[in-house]
Design an enzyme around this catalytic site. Structure first.
Site, mmCIF file in Angstrom:
data_model
loop_
_atom_site.group_PDB
_atom_site.id
_atom_site.type_symbol
_atom_site.label_atom_id
_atom_site.label_comp_id
_atom_site.label_asym_id
_atom_site.label_seq_id
_atom_site.Cartn_x
_atom_site.Cartn_y
_atom_site.Cartn_z
ATOM 1 C CE LYS A 117 20.079 4.728 5.242
ATOM 2 N NZ LYS A 117 18.709 5.196 5.054
ATOM 3 C CB CYS A 170 16.198 6.486 -3.898
ATOM 4 S SG CYS A 170 15.937 7.272 -2.303
ATOM 5 C CG ASN A 225 12.221 9.614 -5.245
ATOM 6 O OD1 ASN A 225 11.918 10.557 -5.976
ATOM 7 N ND2 ASN A 225 11.476 9.243 -4.222
ATOM 8 C CB THR A 245 -0.909 0.017 1.250
ATOM 9 O OG1 THR A 245 -0.055 -0.210 2.390
ATOM 10 C CG2 THR A 245 -1.973 -1.047 1.192
ATOM 11 N N GLY A 246 2.166 1.130 0.100
ATOM 12 C CA GLY A 246 3.049 2.303 0.171
ATOM 13 C C GLY A 246 3.405 2.829 -1.209
ATOM 14 N NE ARG A 283 13.405 14.026 2.728
ATOM 15 C CZ ARG A 283 13.757 12.823 2.282
ATOM 16 N NH1 ARG A 283 13.813 12.562 0.992
ATOM 17 N NH2 ARG A 283 14.086 11.866 3.122
ATOM 18 N NE ARG A 331 19.299 -0.019 0.930
ATOM 19 C CZ ARG A 331 18.709 1.133 1.190
ATOM 20 N NH1 ARG A 331 19.374 2.103 1.821
ATOM 21 N NH2 ARG A 331 17.469 1.341 0.820
ATOM 22 C CG HIS A 350 15.930 11.703 -4.711
ATOM 23 N ND1 HIS A 350 14.755 12.189 -4.179
ATOM 24 C CD2 HIS A 350 16.226 10.573 -4.001
ATOM 25 C CE1 HIS A 350 14.356 11.397 -3.184
ATOM 26 N NE2 HIS A 350 15.222 10.411 -3.074
ATOM 27 C CB VAL A 375 8.438 1.494 -2.734
ATOM 28 C CG1 VAL A 375 9.236 0.433 -3.480
ATOM 29 C CG2 VAL A 375 9.320 2.721 -2.468
ATOM 30 C CD GLN A 400 18.281 12.368 -0.740
ATOM 31 O OE1 GLN A 400 19.408 12.528 -0.324
ATOM 32 N NE2 GLN A 400 17.531 11.347 -0.350
HETATM 33 N N1 LIG Z 1 10.293 6.189 -1.347
HETATM 34 C C1 LIG Z 1 11.475 6.009 -1.914
HETATM 35 O O1 LIG Z 1 11.935 6.772 -2.789
HETATM 36 C C2 LIG Z 1 12.327 4.844 -1.489
HETATM 37 C C3 LIG Z 1 13.455 4.573 -2.234
HETATM 38 C C4 LIG Z 1 14.261 3.519 -1.852
HETATM 39 C C5 LIG Z 1 13.924 2.782 -0.747
HETATM 40 N N2 LIG Z 1 12.810 3.088 -0.028
HETATM 41 C C6 LIG Z 1 12.494 2.275 1.142
HETATM 42 O O2 LIG Z 1 11.321 1.506 0.872
HETATM 43 C C7 LIG Z 1 10.551 1.383 2.051
HETATM 44 C C8 LIG Z 1 9.136 1.869 1.784
HETATM 45 O O3 LIG Z 1 9.140 3.192 1.331
HETATM 46 P P1 LIG Z 1 7.791 3.924 0.872
HETATM 47 O O4 LIG Z 1 8.228 5.213 0.350
HETATM 48 O O5 LIG Z 1 6.977 3.013 0.032
HETATM 49 O O6 LIG Z 1 7.060 4.120 2.300
HETATM 50 P P2 LIG Z 1 5.506 4.318 2.598
HETATM 51 O O7 LIG Z 1 4.828 4.997 1.486
HETATM 52 O O8 LIG Z 1 5.454 4.948 3.946
HETATM 53 O O9 LIG Z 1 4.945 2.824 2.689
HETATM 54 C C9 LIG Z 1 5.316 1.939 3.711
HETATM 55 C C10 LIG Z 1 4.667 0.603 3.473
HETATM 56 O O10 LIG Z 1 5.082 -0.296 4.518
HETATM 57 C C11 LIG Z 1 3.916 -0.874 5.092
HETATM 58 N N3 LIG Z 1 4.134 -1.233 6.488
HETATM 59 C C12 LIG Z 1 4.398 -0.428 7.529
HETATM 60 N N4 LIG Z 1 4.477 -1.158 8.684
HETATM 61 C C13 LIG Z 1 4.256 -2.446 8.324
HETATM 62 C C14 LIG Z 1 4.153 -3.661 9.044
HETATM 63 N N5 LIG Z 1 4.332 -3.711 10.379
HETATM 64 N N6 LIG Z 1 3.893 -4.800 8.367
HETATM 65 C C15 LIG Z 1 3.707 -4.756 7.027
HETATM 66 N N7 LIG Z 1 3.754 -3.642 6.286
HETATM 67 C C16 LIG Z 1 4.040 -2.506 6.937
HETATM 68 C C17 LIG Z 1 2.850 0.199 4.972
HETATM 69 O O11 LIG Z 1 1.586 -0.363 5.134
HETATM 70 P P3 LIG Z 1 0.318 0.525 5.633
HETATM 71 O O12 LIG Z 1 -0.102 1.341 4.455
HETATM 72 O O13 LIG Z 1 -0.655 -0.538 6.021
HETATM 73 O O14 LIG Z 1 0.783 1.342 6.793
HETATM 74 C C18 LIG Z 1 3.127 0.654 3.547
HETATM 75 O O15 LIG Z 1 2.593 -0.278 2.644
HETATM 76 C C19 LIG Z 1 11.301 2.127 3.153
HETATM 77 O O16 LIG Z 1 12.100 1.226 3.867
HETATM 78 C C20 LIG Z 1 12.160 3.092 2.375
HETATM 79 O O17 LIG Z 1 13.324 3.462 3.076
HETATM 80 C C21 LIG Z 1 11.991 4.087 -0.392
#
Ligand SMILES: NC(=O)c1ccc[n+]([C@@H]2O[C@H](COP(=O)([O-])OP(=O)(O)OC[C@H]3O[C@@H](n4cnc5c(N)ncnc54)[C@H](OP(=O)(O)O)[C@@H]3O)[C@@H](O)[C@H]2O)c1
Length: 347
Positions: A220, A135, A326, A14-15, A242, A104, A249, A17, A162
């Site tokens: 990182k 990213c 990103n 649902t996030g 940010r 990582r 980014h 990514v 970013q």
């Molecule tokens: N955004 C980027 O550009 C990017 C780039 C590289 C890496 N990342 C990494 O990818 C990850 C996700 O990023 P995002 O941007 O997609 O974050 P996000 O939009 O905040 O989404 C987080 C996701 O994780 C789920 N989640 C949270 N707690 C959980 C749990 N206890 N069990 C199962 N699912 C859980 C959330 O579900 P709910 O909706 O139910 O809360 C949501 O689906 C992070 O670790 C981030 O560092 C992100």
């Protein structure tokens, strides 16, 4: 016998990514058999469509991966959630491609950007985990590797610009909310997700500080660059900022090479590379061909490079401006490229 369909799980579906995983899997017609979506308790019962079929999001728990026979899990929750659940999925036989920072730097886990170190994918079996880099690292190392192979890079100084999507959907919402409040001259702009106000502001802090006054994001970028490029001798200095942008980014990258170069040869080298798009026509009448910028690059799969020019303050100095989406190349697309290689060569 080689399979023609693969069972795929998505953790964090649902996030930002997670949703991008689904979009790209569909766009690239990834050969999916069963698809299982997981998120937190907050998303219990949520329905997500994939290829016109409704999927109910499951709440991730210790039994989520049992008896599912998943081949690949694309993982993008927080690092602490991944720390707990990624090994459970791997133990059940899935190869987990994890977007979080947790694994990582584990020496038994390959950290892969296919354009740079595709050969490392073959070590996936040590833990059944492959890490997707940060990213900001991904979009930097692709051009760096091309230049390093030809001119040997001594030192890189990078400053990042970013977007808020890099920190997840809540931080994007914070930028939106604060911007709306300020435009309406209301004063409800207290930060919740970021240390200070992001609307109309730049924050020179991403993640927490260490004892040497660097942020974790900056460390990182340094450590991941060394691991992906298999070369700890490259000096890397990073400042991560940010900025009040929703997607993509930008990075100002200053490079010093050992061997001399012609700027034109660098332009040619980058222009010919797969996954890289040089946009560097500063005298063009057409504004969006002059250099890359976030609003233009959003939604694209390429890494855009512009403002390519000599830095005359050192013998072999070069400046680049690099922009990428990103969420796509910085996260979901890179992971799916790895998954495609896994199924072509290993699974
Ligand atoms: N955004 C980027 O550009 C990017 C780039 C590289 C890496 N990342 C990494 O990818 C990850 C996700 O990023 P995002 O941007 O997609 O974050 P996000 O939009 O905040 O989404 C987080 C996701 O994780 C789920 N989640 C949270 N707690 C959980 C749990 N206890 N069990 C199962 N699912 C859980 C959330 O579900 P709910 O909706 O139910 O809360 C949501 O689906 C992070 O670790 C981030 O560092 C992100």
């Amino acid at each position: 016998m080689k399979k023609d369909r693969y069972n795929v799980g998505i953790v964090g579906a649902t996030g930002l990514v997670g949703r991008s995983f689904l979009e790209i899997l569909e766009q690239r017609n990834f050969p999916i058999g069963e698809l299982c979506l997981f998120a937190s308790e907050n998303s219990r019962g949520e329905v997500i469509q994939f290829k016109d079929v409704d999927y109910i999001v499951g709440v991730l728990n210790e039994n989520s991966f049992k008896k599912r026979k998943l081949d690949i899990v694309l993982s993008s929750p927080s690092a602490s959630v991944s720390a707990k659940y990624t090994p459970l999925a791997a133990r059940e036989g899935a190869v987990v491609i994890d977007n979080t920072s947790y694994f990582r730097m584990d020496s038994d886990v390959p950290l892969v950007v296919p354009e740079v170190n595709l050969g490392d994918i073959k070590y996936y079996g040590k833990k059944n985990i492959i890490s997707n880099p940060n990213c900001s690292t991904i979009q930097m190392v692709v051009p760096l590797k091309l230049i390093h192979d030809k001119y040997k890079i001594k030192r890189v100084v990078v400053s990042t610009y970013q977007s808020t999507s890099g920190a997840g959907k809540k931080v994007m919402d914070e930028l939106f909310h604060q911007t709306m409040m300020l435009m309406k001259a209301k004063d409800d702009i207290s930060p919740h997700e970021l240390p200070v106000q992001i609307a109309f502001n730049c924050i020179p802090q991403i993640d927490v500080f260490d004892e040497d006054r660097n942020t974790k994001e900056e460390i990182k970028m340094i450590e991941e660059t060394h691991k992906i490029m298999h070369d700890n001798s490259i000096g890397v200095s990073a400042t991560a900022v940010r900025v009040p942008v929703f997607f993509c980014h930008g990075e100002s990258v200053n490079i010093e090479t050992e061997k001399p170069f012609d700027v034109k040869d660098i332009v040619d080298l980058l222009s010919e590379a797969k996954g890289v798009k040089v946009t560097d026509d500063i005298f063009s009448e057409c504004k969006n061909k002059q250099y890359p910028y976030q609003a233009h690059v959003a939604g694209s799969d390429n890494i855009f490079v512009g403002r390519i020019r000599r830095d005359s303050s050192v013998p072999n100095g070069l400046n680049l401006w690099i922009v990428a989406d990103n969420i796509r190349k910085g996260a979901a697309l890179n992971a799916i490229q790895i998954a495609e290689i896994l199924i072509q060569k290993y699974l």
